[in-house]
Enzyme design. Structure first.
Site, PDB file in Angstrom:
ATOM      1  N   HIS A 159       5.844 -17.623  -6.931  1.00 13.64           N
ATOM      2  CA  HIS A 159       6.198 -16.219  -7.180  1.00 13.64           C
ATOM      3  C   HIS A 159       5.666 -15.651  -8.494  1.00 13.64           C
ATOM      4  CE1 HIS A 159       9.759 -16.863  -4.198  1.00 13.64           C
ATOM      5  NE2 HIS A 159       8.566 -16.881  -3.626  1.00 13.64           N
ATOM      6  N   TYR A 210       5.430 -17.028 -11.455  1.00  9.02           N
ATOM      7  CA  TYR A 210       6.045 -17.459 -12.705  1.00  9.02           C
ATOM      8  C   TYR A 210       5.176 -18.540 -13.361  1.00  9.02           C
ATOM      9  CZ  TYR A 210       9.733 -14.484 -11.005  1.00  9.02           C
ATOM     10  OH  TYR A 210      10.427 -13.395 -10.541  1.00  9.02           O
ATOM     11  N   PRO A 227      16.975 -19.946  -3.417  1.00  6.31           N
ATOM     12  CA  PRO A 227      17.417 -19.341  -4.684  1.00  6.31           C
ATOM     13  C   PRO A 227      17.337 -17.818  -4.621  1.00  6.31           C
ATOM     14  CG  PRO A 227      15.865 -21.137  -5.061  1.00  6.31           C
ATOM     15  CD  PRO A 227      15.829 -20.847  -3.605  1.00  6.31           C
ATOM     16  N   CYS A 274      17.841 -14.525  -7.034  1.00  2.61           N
ATOM     17  CA  CYS A 274      18.067 -13.973  -8.371  1.00  2.61           C
ATOM     18  C   CYS A 274      19.165 -12.913  -8.327  1.00  2.61           C
ATOM     19  CB  CYS A 274      16.784 -13.367  -8.922  1.00  2.61           C
ATOM     20  SG  CYS A 274      15.555 -14.594  -9.391  1.00  2.61           S
ATOM     21  N   GLY A 303      17.229 -16.445   2.674  1.00  2.00           N
ATOM     22  CA  GLY A 303      17.716 -15.727   1.509  1.00  2.00           C
ATOM     23  C   GLY A 303      18.507 -14.501   1.906  1.00  2.00           C
ATOM     24  N   ARG A 304      17.799 -13.455   2.285  1.00  2.00           N
ATOM     25  CA  ARG A 304      18.461 -12.195   2.632  1.00  2.00           C
ATOM     26  C   ARG A 304      19.446 -12.357   3.782  1.00  2.00           C
ATOM     27  NH1 ARG A 304      13.361 -10.806   0.816  1.00  2.00           N
ATOM     28  NH2 ARG A 304      13.248  -9.021  -0.602  1.00  2.00           N
ATOM     29  N   HIS A 349      10.376 -24.564 -10.131  1.00  2.00           N
ATOM     30  CA  HIS A 349       9.833 -23.298  -9.631  1.00  2.00           C
ATOM     31  C   HIS A 349       8.362 -23.156 -10.033  1.00  2.00           C
ATOM     32  CE1 HIS A 349       9.759 -19.441  -7.928  1.00  2.00           C
ATOM     33  NE2 HIS A 349      10.629 -18.798  -8.676  1.00  2.00           N
TER      34      HIS A 349
END
Length: 356
Positions: free
Chosen positions: A180, A182, A16, A18, A320-321, A177
């Site tokens: 991180h 959250y 995922p 953002c 991700g990246r 989730h």
């Protein structure tokens, strides 16, 4: 790879990412999300997981996040999942509640309304009061309101309802989730959970809301359920890989299917970042918890990813990246590993001349 009844064409998946790109602030994804996520499916990913998508409006990290709490969002997501499926990939969505890290400015600071800032967005700019297990602020953010028992139950029910909407929207799996920093991670870690009731203190109590959420989501849908954990807070006295392994095992019993192991995000910490730096966390959870896992964290090369799977450190690779740098990473990996049949299967016919 098969998870429950879902067959995923390979083990190279999109984590995922953002985007903070919903300018209308209504949680409805649009063309940006179609092209962003669709490009990874076209590029050969086995599974594309959409960004942290809030289960309630006040659960958004920023007002510009996507959501899954109404029919307009379902219809917009359906267009995106249809395209992902048309490219041969599976579609997943990360269901999230940001807790004390909600109501912040987008990562780049400014908004489409011309407001600019860092940290918690005030009400006059469209922000709101965040919630958390305890009235303890993330460094530099506003102090949240502590959830009461009714509020906790509402969060659990919101995750289940969003999971139902996700299936209506065409998603093949959902990810809860709990990483991180959250909300669910805030309950798990003793650094952010100072409660002295049924949701605080012991590991069993701190894990209660997550396990209730897993059970509620499993009761709501038949699709695979993933859980994303931070394997460690990278801070003494915080959440760590052994607690993660134990709660992952409990979550498996509660109905989850696979665990996505990242790290950090709860408090500001010195993190030893380097190639594959989170893979040992995934390997520990897989071994000690007896659960399937995916690994993530500066995995950028085909041989590196293949070695992680071959060593049994993880069952799948999240990136991700690297996907943002190269939406065709799966095709590049297949070429690097000399898998011509996989490459042919992953390249759309419109693009095959590039590999001739």
């Amino acid at each position: 790879m098969t998870i429950r009844e879902l067959e995923v064409r390979n083990r190279l998946w999109v984590a995922p990412l953002c985007q903070y790109s919903v300018d209308a602030r209504d949680g409805v994804p649009h063309d940006w999300h179609l092209v962003h996520l669709g490009s990874f499916a076209r590029g050969g990913a086995g599974l594309v997981i959409a960004e942290a998508t809030a289960v309630v409006p006040e659960g958004r990290i920023s007002p510009h996040d996507t959501g899954l709490w109404n029919d307009a969002q379902v219809q917009a997501w359906r267009r995106i999942t249809d395209f992902i499926h048309g490219q041969g990939a599976a579609a997943g969505v990360q269901l999230a509640h940001a807790g004390r890290k909600a109501s912040v400015y987008p990562e780049w600071g400014s908004t489409t309304e011309g407001h600019s800032g860092r940290g918690t967005m005030p009400a006059e700019h469209g922000g709101w009061t965040p919630v958390a297990p305890s009235a303890l602020a993330f460094d530099g953010y506003a102090v949240p309101a502590a959830l009461d028992a009714d509020g906790i139950q509402q969060v659990v029910e919101a995750f289940a309802q969003s999971a139902r909407l996700a299936v209506e929207a065409g998603f093949d799996l959902v990810e809860i989730h709990a990483a991180h920093g959250y909300l669910l991670h805030q309950f798990l870690s003793p650094l952010s959970n100072r409660r002295d009731d049924a949701w605080g203190g012991s590991l069993e109590n701190r894990a209660r809301i997550l396990l209730d959420t897993v059970r509620a989501v499993r009761a709501a849908v038949d699709v695979p359920v993933l859980v994303r954990f931070s394997g460690t807070d990278w801070t003494e006295g915080g959440w760590d890989e052994q607690q993660t392994a134990q709660v992952a095992a409990w979550s498996l019993d509660a109905g989850a299917d696979l665990f996505d192991i990242s790290s950090g995000g709860l408090v500001r910490a010195a993190i030893p970042v380097g190639p594959g730096y989170q893979v040992p966390l995934a390997a520990h959870v897989r071994s000690e918890g007896g659960v399937p896992v995916s690994a993530v964290g500066l995995i950028t090369e085909a041989q590196q990813a293949e070695a992680i799977i071959a060593a049994g450190d993880a069952d799948a690779i999240m990136m991700g990246r690297e996907w943002m740098r190269d939406p065709h990473a799966a095709q590049r990996f297949a070429l690097a590993l000399g898998d011509e049949s996989a490459l042919e299967a992953l390249v759309p016919p419109q693009y095959r001349r590039a590999h001739g």
